[in-house]
Design a protein around this motif. Sequence first.
Motif, PDB file in Angstrom:
ATOM      1  N   PRO A 202      -1.720  23.354 -16.660  1.00 38.03           N
ATOM      2  CA  PRO A 202      -2.657  22.312 -16.221  1.00 38.03           C
ATOM      3  C   PRO A 202      -1.924  21.269 -15.390  1.00 38.03           C
ATOM      4  O   PRO A 202      -0.816  20.853 -15.735  1.00 38.03           O
ATOM      5  N   HIS A 203      -2.536  20.863 -14.291  1.00 31.37           N
ATOM      6  CA  HIS A 203      -1.829  19.976 -13.362  1.00 31.37           C
ATOM      7  C   HIS A 203      -2.605  18.683 -13.133  1.00 31.37           C
ATOM      8  O   HIS A 203      -2.338  17.670 -13.771  1.00 31.37           O
ATOM      9  N   SER A 204      -3.601  18.719 -12.251  1.00 28.69           N
ATOM     10  CA  SER A 204      -4.361  17.510 -11.956  1.00 28.69           C
ATOM     11  C   SER A 204      -5.524  17.359 -12.929  1.00 28.69           C
ATOM     12  O   SER A 204      -6.031  18.338 -13.465  1.00 28.69           O
ATOM     13  N   LEU A 205      -5.958  16.099 -13.148  1.00 27.73           N
ATOM     14  CA  LEU A 205      -6.967  15.794 -14.160  1.00 27.73           C
ATOM     15  C   LEU A 205      -7.884  14.681 -13.655  1.00 27.73           C
ATOM     16  O   LEU A 205      -7.424  13.721 -13.040  1.00 27.73           O
ATOM     17  N   ALA A 206      -9.181  14.813 -13.908  1.00 27.89           N
ATOM     18  CA  ALA A 206     -10.147  13.768 -13.571  1.00 27.89           C
ATOM     19  C   ALA A 206     -11.170  13.679 -14.694  1.00 27.89           C
ATOM     20  O   ALA A 206     -11.576  14.700 -15.261  1.00 27.89           O
ATOM     21  N   LEU A 207     -11.587  12.457 -15.025  1.00 26.23           N
ATOM     22  CA  LEU A 207     -12.542  12.232 -16.108  1.00 26.23           C
ATOM     23  C   LEU A 207     -13.866  11.719 -15.570  1.00 26.23           C
ATOM     24  O   LEU A 207     -13.910  11.022 -14.556  1.00 26.23           O
ATOM     25  N   GLN A 208     -14.938  12.046 -16.303  1.00 23.69           N
ATOM     26  CA  GLN A 208     -16.257  11.494 -16.040  1.00 23.69           C
ATOM     27  C   GLN A 208     -16.737  10.875 -17.351  1.00 23.69           C
ATOM     28  O   GLN A 208     -17.523  11.498 -18.082  1.00 23.69           O
ATOM     29  N   PRO A 209     -16.294   9.661 -17.683  1.00 30.46           N
ATOM     30  CA  PRO A 209     -16.621   9.055 -18.980  1.00 30.46           C
ATOM     31  C   PRO A 209     -18.115   8.861 -19.215  1.00 30.46           C
ATOM     32  O   PRO A 209     -18.573   8.892 -20.361  1.00 30.46           O
ATOM     33  N   LEU A 210     -18.884   8.647 -18.149  1.00 30.63           N
ATOM     34  CA  LEU A 210     -20.326   8.434 -18.318  1.00 30.63           C
ATOM     35  C   LEU A 210     -21.016   9.665 -18.901  1.00 30.63           C
ATOM     36  O   LEU A 210     -22.017   9.554 -19.602  1.00 30.63           O
ATOM     37  N   GLN A 211     -20.463  10.844 -18.624  1.00 31.77           N
ATOM     38  CA  GLN A 211     -21.019  12.083 -19.147  1.00 31.77           C
ATOM     39  C   GLN A 211     -20.138  12.701 -20.230  1.00 31.77           C
ATOM     40  O   GLN A 211     -20.491  13.741 -20.804  1.00 31.77           O
ATOM     41  N   GLY A 212     -18.993  12.082 -20.516  1.00 31.57           N
ATOM     42  CA  GLY A 212     -18.084  12.610 -21.530  1.00 31.57           C
ATOM     43  C   GLY A 212     -17.443  13.915 -21.129  1.00 31.57           C
ATOM     44  O   GLY A 212     -17.177  14.782 -21.978  1.00 31.57           O
ATOM     45  N   LEU A 213     -17.126  14.076 -19.837  1.00 27.42           N
ATOM     46  CA  LEU A 213     -16.575  15.328 -19.325  1.00 27.42           C
ATOM     47  C   LEU A 213     -15.209  15.112 -18.691  1.00 27.42           C
ATOM     48  O   LEU A 213     -14.908  14.034 -18.174  1.00 27.42           O
ATOM     49  N   MET A 214     -14.373  16.151 -18.739  1.00 29.71           N
ATOM     50  CA  MET A 214     -13.096  16.134 -18.035  1.00 29.71           C
ATOM     51  C   MET A 214     -12.967  17.403 -17.204  1.00 29.71           C
ATOM     52  O   MET A 214     -13.502  18.456 -17.543  1.00 29.71           O
ATOM     53  N   TYR A 215     -12.260  17.264 -16.081  1.00 24.57           N
ATOM     54  CA  TYR A 215     -12.038  18.363 -15.152  1.00 24.57           C
ATOM     55  C   TYR A 215     -10.538  18.443 -14.890  1.00 24.57           C
ATOM     56  O   TYR A 215      -9.870  17.424 -14.752  1.00 24.57           O
TER      57      TYR A 215
END
Length: 342
Positions: A202-215
Motif C-alpha cells: 500500500p502506498h498512497s492514501l486518501a480519506l473521505q470522513p464524511l462517508q467513512g471511507l478510505m481509498y
Amino acid sequence: MGQMKVESVCLPVGSTVLRPATSHLMDLSNRVSCTDIDECKEHEPCSQTCVNTNGTYSCTCHPGYLLEPDAHTCKVTGSEPTLLVAIQSELLLYGLRSLKEDVLTTTDKNLIIFSIDYDLVEQKVFWMDLNAESIKWITMNTKKKGTLVKGIRSDCIAVDWIGRNLYWTDGTAGELLATWLNATWRGNPEYTVVLDGDLDQPHSLALQPLQGLMYWSEIGDKPQIEQAGMDGSNRKILIDEGLGWPTGIALDLLSWKIFWSDDKLHCIGSANLDGTGIKVFQLSQIKSPFSVAVFEDDAYWSEMKTRTVQKVDKRTGKNRTVLIKRHGQPYGLKTLTDSLLE
C-alpha cells in the motif's frame, strides 16, 4: 444557475447535429421526434454539478462556491485557497489566486518532508519525516510544533478530521494503520492496525470522513486502487487495469471522482468513485509524477524529474502550467480551503 437554451430541429433519419458549445446535442432518431442526448455525460461541461433536461442542461455549484458568468465554472468563496507543498525540507504555501509563496516551516536539511495532510478543525499541518521516522505537526496560526508518533515508516499519511484520527500506509509491512490525532508522544508508538491482510505494498492514501471511507493505491506485482470503510470493513477493488505505479491519489468530492498519478506510465488518471469512467492524460511533460491534488477545475502534480509543481485542466488535460520550480525535490501536495469538500 446558468441555463442553456436551444431550439430543436429535426432532420432526416439517422442525422446527428452538434451545435455550438452553448447549445445542445440532439440525436435525430426518426422523422418526427428528437431523442435528447445527455451532455452531462457526453462532454462534462460543468465544474461541479450538471443537470440535464430535455433539450438543454444547466450547471450548479456546491455550497461555498459561486457560478462564474460563463455559467460553467464554479469558484470557491471565502479566504484565498492555498496549495501546500512539501519541497525537500520545507513546507511551502502557494496562493492559488495571488500566486504568492510563503514558507510555513523549514526542518533540518538532512530530513525529508514526504507526505502531508491538513486538519481543518484545529488548522494543523501534519507531515511524515522519512529520515526521522516520525509524524510531526505545526499549527497554521501560532506555528507551534509537535510530534505525533515516532518509530514508524510511512509512504503516505491522511487526516480523519471527523473521527480525530490520523491514518498511514506502511508499504514494507503491508499495513494500513491509525493513531489518535491528538495523541501525546510518550516514548512508545501507540497505534491500531486497520488492515494487514493481503495488502500488496500500500502506498498512497486518501480519506473521505464524511462517508467513512478510505481509498489507497498498491504498487506491488498487481497495481490497483482499493476502497474500504475507515475501520477496514467492506473492502473492494475499484481499479485494477491500466495502472503501472500509482504513486499518488486524491479525491475530488465536488465531481465525485478519484485522481491518481502514475510514475511508470507517466500519466495522470481519473475515474468515478465507483471505478467507472476511467480517463488518462498522458502528456509529454508528465515524466515522473509523485503526488496529485485537485482543486476547482485543475489537477496538480509534483514532478520528480523536472523538480516542478504543475497543473492541467482536470477534465480536458489542456492549459498545462508550471507553478513552482525549485532546486529541492517536491513531494506531497494538499489544497487548503474553507470548504469541507476539498
